[in-house]
Scaffold this motif. Structure first.
Motif, short mmCIF file in Angstrom:
data_model
loop_
_atom_site.label_atom_id
_atom_site.label_comp_id
_atom_site.label_asym_id
_atom_site.label_seq_id
_atom_site.Cartn_x
_atom_site.Cartn_y
_atom_site.Cartn_z
N ALA A 121 55.11 -74.14 66.03
CA ALA A 121 54.36 -75.35 65.69
C ALA A 121 53.68 -75.21 64.34
N VAL A 122 53.11 -74.03 64.07
CA VAL A 122 52.41 -73.82 62.79
C VAL A 122 53.41 -73.82 61.64
N VAL A 163 44.13 -75.34 63.06
CA VAL A 163 43.71 -74.75 61.79
C VAL A 163 44.71 -75.06 60.67
N LYS A 164 45.99 -75.01 60.99
CA LYS A 164 47.02 -75.08 59.96
C LYS A 164 47.60 -76.49 59.74
N VAL A 165 47.73 -77.26 60.82
CA VAL A 165 48.40 -78.56 60.74
C VAL A 165 47.41 -79.64 60.31
N THR A 215 45.09 -64.95 64.39
CA THR A 215 43.94 -65.28 65.23
C THR A 215 42.64 -65.15 64.45
N LEU A 216 42.54 -64.12 63.63
CA LEU A 216 41.34 -63.95 62.81
C LEU A 216 41.13 -65.15 61.88
N ALA A 217 42.22 -65.64 61.30
CA ALA A 217 42.11 -66.80 60.41
C ALA A 217 41.62 -68.02 61.17
N ALA A 218 42.15 -68.22 62.38
CA ALA A 218 41.75 -69.37 63.19
C ALA A 218 40.29 -69.27 63.60
N GLU A 219 39.85 -68.06 63.99
CA GLU A 219 38.46 -67.90 64.42
C GLU A 219 37.49 -68.02 63.25
N ARG A 220 37.89 -67.56 62.08
CA ARG A 220 37.04 -67.71 60.89
C ARG A 220 36.81 -69.20 60.60
#
Length: 217
Positions: free
Chosen positions: A58-59, A99-101, A198-203
């Protein structure tokens, strides 16, 4: 699984134009249709690799370099399949998509799905996201140790990175030859990539919490 992994790692390729020159193509339409069918079948596959892989698909398909979807057909299929699978294990995958879409309709669909899952668990959406962040087996210092052969491999949240220690206790600069082609190391490398995403999403989520002035008691 192998084909969808290749899809998640795929990027645009130059394709010759009719009147000369080249232009980037992500997937031909007939290929996208076949892959969409594969994505749909994932609703019925009860394996632990399915949900995170659908999130990666999906991302990749939903977030091109310009911010537009690379393939709306496939990102729609991946998100819809995740929603139909349901359960708490899909939360982390859907969170990465938010986060990305950037496509509003997709974000609304993901937000609605997260809200429904949270309501079923008796939580708010933010509480649900808090409680379903994967820990990747890391200890309190952010390290997970695995033994492969005579070597120790450390998965570290710092970086994130993999660190290698030989039987004498010396840290190596790269993976030793003896374990480079082992399935255990390949699995750890996949986990490392997932940890980074996951770190990017949580940040992003924590930064949003600051803007919203959210309070934890």
């Amino acid at each position: 699984r192998e084909i969808l992994q290749r899809l998640a790692a795929h990027r645009e390729q130059p394709f010759p134009g009719r009147w000369g020159g080249e232009y980037p193509v992500f997937l031909h339409q007939r290929t996208a249709h076949a892959l969409r069918g594969m994505v749909w079948t994932c609703e019925l596959i009860d394996e632990p690799w399915v949900t995170p892989l659908l999130g990666d698909v999906a991302v990749t398909c939903g977030a091109g370099e310009s911010g537009k979807p690379r393939c709306e057909t496939l990102v729609n299929a991946a998100v819809s399949t995740l929603v139909r699978r349901g359960g708490l294990d899909v939360v982390a995958a859907l969170a990465k998509v938010t986060v990305k879409v950037r496509r509003r309709r997709l974000l609304a669909q993901v937000g609605q799905a997260l809200g429904e899952i949270a309501a079923q668990a008796g939580l708010t959406r933010d509480q649900l996201l808090d409680r379903t962040v994967p820990d990747f087996g890391l200890d309190a210092d952010g390290v997970r140790e695995e033994k492969i052969g005579d070597h120790r491999v450390l998965l570290c949240v710092d970086g994130p990175s993999l660190r290698f220690v030989n039987p004498a206790g010396r840290t190596l600069k790269s993976a030793p030859q003896a374990i480079r082609k082992t399935p255990e190391l390949a699995e750890l490398k996949d986990t490392l990539k997932e940890l980074g995403r996951t770190l990017a999403a949580e940040r992003h989520r924590l930064e949003r919490a600051l803007i919203e002035e959210r309070v934890w008691r």
